[in-house]
Design a protein around this motif. Structure first.
Motif, mmCIF file in Angstrom:
data_model
loop_
_atom_site.group_PDB
_atom_site.id
_atom_site.type_symbol
_atom_site.label_atom_id
_atom_site.label_comp_id
_atom_site.label_asym_id
_atom_site.label_seq_id
_atom_site.Cartn_x
_atom_site.Cartn_y
_atom_site.Cartn_z
ATOM 1 N N LEU A 144 35.778 32.069 41.746
ATOM 2 C CA LEU A 144 36.886 32.852 41.205
ATOM 3 C C LEU A 144 36.320 33.743 40.111
ATOM 4 O O LEU A 144 35.667 33.251 39.185
ATOM 5 N N CYS A 145 36.573 35.040 40.220
ATOM 6 C CA CYS A 145 35.956 36.017 39.313
ATOM 7 C C CYS A 145 37.039 36.804 38.577
ATOM 8 O O CYS A 145 37.481 37.869 39.047
ATOM 9 N N PRO A 146 37.511 36.304 37.433
ATOM 10 C CA PRO A 146 38.563 37.006 36.690
ATOM 11 C C PRO A 146 38.067 38.346 36.146
ATOM 12 O O PRO A 146 36.863 38.534 35.906
ATOM 13 N N GLU A 147 39.010 39.258 35.942
ATOM 14 C CA GLU A 147 38.699 40.569 35.351
ATOM 15 C C GLU A 147 37.577 41.279 36.108
ATOM 16 O O GLU A 147 36.766 41.991 35.521
ATOM 17 N N THR A 148 37.531 41.110 37.406
ATOM 18 C CA THR A 148 36.406 41.614 38.202
ATOM 19 C C THR A 148 36.921 42.381 39.409
ATOM 20 O O THR A 148 37.700 41.849 40.209
ATOM 21 N N GLY A 149 36.454 43.631 39.553
ATOM 22 C CA GLY A 149 36.810 44.431 40.707
ATOM 23 C C GLY A 149 35.947 44.108 41.909
ATOM 24 O O GLY A 149 34.971 43.342 41.834
ATOM 25 N N LEU A 150 36.286 44.730 43.033
ATOM 26 C CA LEU A 150 35.617 44.414 44.293
ATOM 27 C C LEU A 150 34.140 44.784 44.265
ATOM 28 O O LEU A 150 33.294 44.034 44.770
ATOM 29 N N ASP A 151 33.787 45.936 43.697
ATOM 30 C CA ASP A 151 32.384 46.360 43.668
ATOM 31 C C ASP A 151 31.525 45.381 42.879
ATOM 32 O O ASP A 151 30.429 44.986 43.321
ATOM 33 N N ALA A 194 46.711 30.376 39.232
ATOM 34 C CA ALA A 194 46.881 30.902 37.871
ATOM 35 C C ALA A 194 46.315 32.313 37.747
ATOM 36 O O ALA A 194 46.910 33.180 37.084
ATOM 37 N N GLU A 195 45.170 32.566 38.369
ATOM 38 C CA GLU A 195 44.562 33.893 38.286
ATOM 39 C C GLU A 195 45.386 34.938 39.043
ATOM 40 O O GLU A 195 45.510 36.088 38.599
ATOM 41 N N VAL A 196 45.952 34.547 40.180
ATOM 42 C CA VAL A 196 46.811 35.469 40.921
ATOM 43 C C VAL A 196 48.038 35.824 40.080
ATOM 44 O O VAL A 196 48.437 36.998 39.986
ATOM 45 N N GLN A 197 48.637 34.822 39.448
ATOM 46 C CA GLN A 197 49.808 35.080 38.612
ATOM 47 C C GLN A 197 49.453 35.976 37.422
ATOM 48 O O GLN A 197 50.230 36.856 37.033
ATOM 49 N N ARG A 198 48.284 35.750 36.841
ATOM 50 C CA ARG A 198 47.858 36.579 35.712
ATOM 51 C C ARG A 198 47.620 38.018 36.158
ATOM 52 O O ARG A 198 47.986 38.974 35.455
ATOM 53 N N ARG A 220 50.995 39.687 36.580
ATOM 54 C CA ARG A 220 51.718 39.956 35.333
ATOM 55 C C ARG A 220 51.088 41.081 34.533
ATOM 56 O O ARG A 220 51.785 41.933 33.987
ATOM 57 N N TYR A 221 49.761 41.079 34.452
ATOM 58 C CA TYR A 221 49.086 42.021 33.560
ATOM 59 C C TYR A 221 48.349 43.137 34.298
ATOM 60 O O TYR A 221 47.662 43.943 33.662
ATOM 61 N N ALA A 222 48.494 43.177 35.633
ATOM 62 C CA ALA A 222 47.843 44.215 36.440
ATOM 63 C C ALA A 222 46.334 44.254 36.198
ATOM 64 O O ALA A 222 45.726 45.320 36.084
ATOM 65 N N THR A 223 45.735 43.077 36.099
ATOM 66 C CA THR A 223 44.292 42.983 35.892
ATOM 67 C C THR A 223 43.579 42.844 37.233
ATOM 68 O O THR A 223 44.176 42.485 38.252
ATOM 69 N N GLN A 224 42.288 43.114 37.215
ATOM 70 C CA GLN A 224 41.476 42.943 38.414
ATOM 71 C C GLN A 224 41.111 41.469 38.584
ATOM 72 O O GLN A 224 40.980 40.724 37.619
ATOM 73 N N PHE A 225 40.929 41.079 39.824
ATOM 74 C CA PHE A 225 40.568 39.696 40.129
ATOM 75 C C PHE A 225 39.977 39.647 41.528
ATOM 76 O O PHE A 225 40.538 40.217 42.467
ATOM 77 N N SER A 226 38.835 39.000 41.651
ATOM 78 C CA SER A 226 38.179 38.899 42.960
ATOM 79 C C SER A 226 37.794 37.460 43.248
ATOM 80 O O SER A 226 37.671 36.623 42.340
ATOM 81 N N VAL A 227 37.593 37.201 44.536
ATOM 82 C CA VAL A 227 37.197 35.876 44.979
ATOM 83 C C VAL A 227 36.042 36.019 45.957
ATOM 84 O O VAL A 227 35.974 36.968 46.743
ATOM 85 N N ILE A 228 35.099 35.058 45.868
ATOM 86 C CA ILE A 228 33.945 35.038 46.766
ATOM 87 C C ILE A 228 33.934 33.694 47.497
ATOM 88 O O ILE A 228 33.938 32.635 46.863
ATOM 89 N N LEU A 229 33.936 33.758 48.806
ATOM 90 C CA LEU A 229 33.869 32.557 49.636
ATOM 91 C C LEU A 229 32.524 32.569 50.352
ATOM 92 O O LEU A 229 32.157 33.562 50.979
#
Length: 316
Positions: A235-242, A169-173, A176-185
């Motif tokens: 999962l970190c919505p609205e979040t850039g890599l830094d 869902a976050e990838v699709q968002r 669609r909206y060109a928002t930032q999204f990051s993931v931490i494993l």
């Protein structure tokens, strides 16, 4: 039932007529009738119209205005046979209109029909109430089951199934909206050593404590869950890599400093990846997993940031 009539002769006649089949209370004026109706909620009210102070129409009107007595069926008993009077009584909510002098068999038959109808309606209402309660209970159980199906049994975090859904869902968002999204494993370092040294029960306890630390230190907007074994995913919505890298560094530090008895010290290695146009879940996971592998290979207890797609990290 409740019989309301100001004439003793009518009360006596109705008592003799009804006492064999029904429990009957009597009122000789409107005020007494209203009080009795609210106190024990009869199945039926036989109501005279012509009474001093408060006539039967007003009694009926007040019964229907009161939520506590609104559903009680009312049958008018009256010497008035005018069609207009009957229409007025029915318009107030009465269900029947019996004129005096009345025929005892007719009164008994009508009373029997109305009582049976009222009791059937009450049983139906009770059945609907019970059904509503059962439906509510079923809804509660379904919600609890849904939570259970989305929750890791050991750590009580989100499980892999829930994380998969949210990740997609976050990838699709982001697309669609060109928002930032990051993931931490992240992966608990040398966890096999913990199990081999202290046993699997202690190992489970360590995972629970790690889960609690992660839950207490992530942001409200983040979703944290158990990815599998000793791996956790954020999962970190609205979040850039830094920003995601800073969050991972803070979590690494908190975990490294936290006492996790009976294990003296537990660390974790982190891989961080950010969404880029064209990414899907598999791409982001692969970059995060590669970054995690580099963190492990570089000595553990560290954070590695995944480069954008098509680029390689230093040394590769």
């Amino acid at each position: 039932m409740l019989v309301v009539d100001d004439m003793p002769v009518n009360i006596k006649l109705l008592r003799e007529l009804l006492k064999e089949s029904y429990s009957v209370s009597f009122a000789t004026d409107g005020h007494m009738a209203l009080s009795l109706a609210e106190s024990f909620t009869p199945d039926l009210v036989l109501l005279d119209i012509s009474m001093p102070e408060m006539d039967g129409y007003e009694v009926c009107r007040r019964l229907k205005d009161n939520p506590a007595t609104r559903s009680i069926p009312v049958v008018f008993l009256t010497a008035q046979s005018d069609e207009t009077n009957e229409l007025e009584g029915l318009s107030l909510g009465a269900i029947d209109y019996i004129t005096k002098p009345f025929s005892p068999p007719i009164v008994l038959a009508r009373v029997k029909n109305h009582i049976e109808f009222a009791q059937a309606k009450n049983r139906l209402n009770e059945a609907y109430t019970l059904l509503d309660l059962k439906n509510q209970e079923l809804d509660d159980k379904n919600r609890a089951l849904e939570v259970l199906l989305q929750t890791d049994r050991l750590t009580r975090l989100h499980n892999r199934h829930k994380l998969d859904e949210a990740f997609q869902a976050e990838v699709q968002r982001a697309r669609r909206y060109a928002t930032q999204f990051s993931v931490i494993l992240l992966d608990v370092d040398s966890f096999k050593t913990v199990n081999d040294t202290f046993g699997h029960l202690v190992g489970d306890s360590v995972l629970v404590q790690v889960a609690d630390i992660l839950s207490a230190n992530v942001r409200e907007m983040d979703m944290v869950g158990r990815w599998g074994g000793e791996e956790f995913l954020l999962l970190c919505p609205e979040t850039g890599l830094d920003t995601a890298g800073e969050l991972a560094s803070r979590l690494r530090s908190v975990l490294a400093c936290a006492p996790l008895p009976p294990v003296e010290r537990v660390t974790a290695s982190f891989g961080v990846a950010a969404y880029h146009p064209g990414d899907d879940v598999a791409c982001m996971l692969r970059r995060a997993d590669d970054a995690l592998y580099r963190a492990k290979a570089s000595g553990r207890n560290r954070v590695e940031i995944a480069p954008p797609p098509g680029l390689t990290s230093p040394g590769e």
